[in-house]
Design an enzyme around this catalytic site. Structure first.
Site, mmCIF file in Angstrom:
data_model
loop_
_atom_site.group_PDB
_atom_site.id
_atom_site.type_symbol
_atom_site.label_atom_id
_atom_site.label_comp_id
_atom_site.label_asym_id
_atom_site.label_seq_id
_atom_site.Cartn_x
_atom_site.Cartn_y
_atom_site.Cartn_z
ATOM 1 N N GLU A 5 50.724 74.622 51.655
ATOM 2 C CA GLU A 5 49.275 74.757 51.663
ATOM 3 C C GLU A 5 48.666 74.001 50.493
ATOM 4 O O GLU A 5 47.645 73.364 50.620
ATOM 5 C CB GLU A 5 48.895 76.247 51.616
ATOM 6 N N ASP A 6 49.290 74.057 49.319
ATOM 7 C CA ASP A 6 48.735 73.409 48.136
ATOM 8 C C ASP A 6 49.860 73.107 47.158
ATOM 9 O O ASP A 6 50.949 73.669 47.241
ATOM 10 C CB ASP A 6 47.701 74.326 47.487
ATOM 11 N N HIS A 66 46.711 80.989 49.446
ATOM 12 C CA HIS A 66 45.764 79.943 49.799
ATOM 13 C C HIS A 66 45.389 79.235 48.502
ATOM 14 O O HIS A 66 44.572 79.701 47.731
ATOM 15 C CB HIS A 66 44.529 80.547 50.472
ATOM 16 N N ILE A 68 46.831 77.071 44.871
ATOM 17 C CA ILE A 68 47.627 77.433 43.693
ATOM 18 C C ILE A 68 47.066 76.663 42.521
ATOM 19 O O ILE A 68 46.572 75.543 42.662
ATOM 20 C CB ILE A 68 49.132 77.111 43.905
#
Length: 73
Positions: A5-6, A66, A68
């Site tokens: 996600e990140d 969601h 970082i």
């Protein structure tokens, strides 16, 4: 398996990667698997992501990362 996600890369080349975001209305590859945080050392010749162990007592079942970010003191 569930995608990243990140990612946040520190000045020393360590990368922290969040994975396992479940978003309403978007099909999840592993809907029953909790989110994860990985560490990758980009200074290595063949870097690979290693799953970090999350402390006991943390609610892993609802962990849905969601984004970082890191804080350097």
């Amino acid at each position: 398996e569930t995608g990243s996600e990140d990612i946040d890369i520190l000045p020393n080349g360590l990368a922290f990667i969040s994975s396992g975001l479940k978003y309403p209305g978007v099909k999840s590859i592993a809907p029953d698997k909790p989110g994860e945080i990985f560490l990758m050392d980009l200074n290595e010749d063949n870097p690979r992501a290693v799953q970090l162990r999350i402390s006991r007592g943390f609610d892993l079942a609802s962990f849905n990362p969601h984004g970082i970010s890191t804080y350097i003191d």
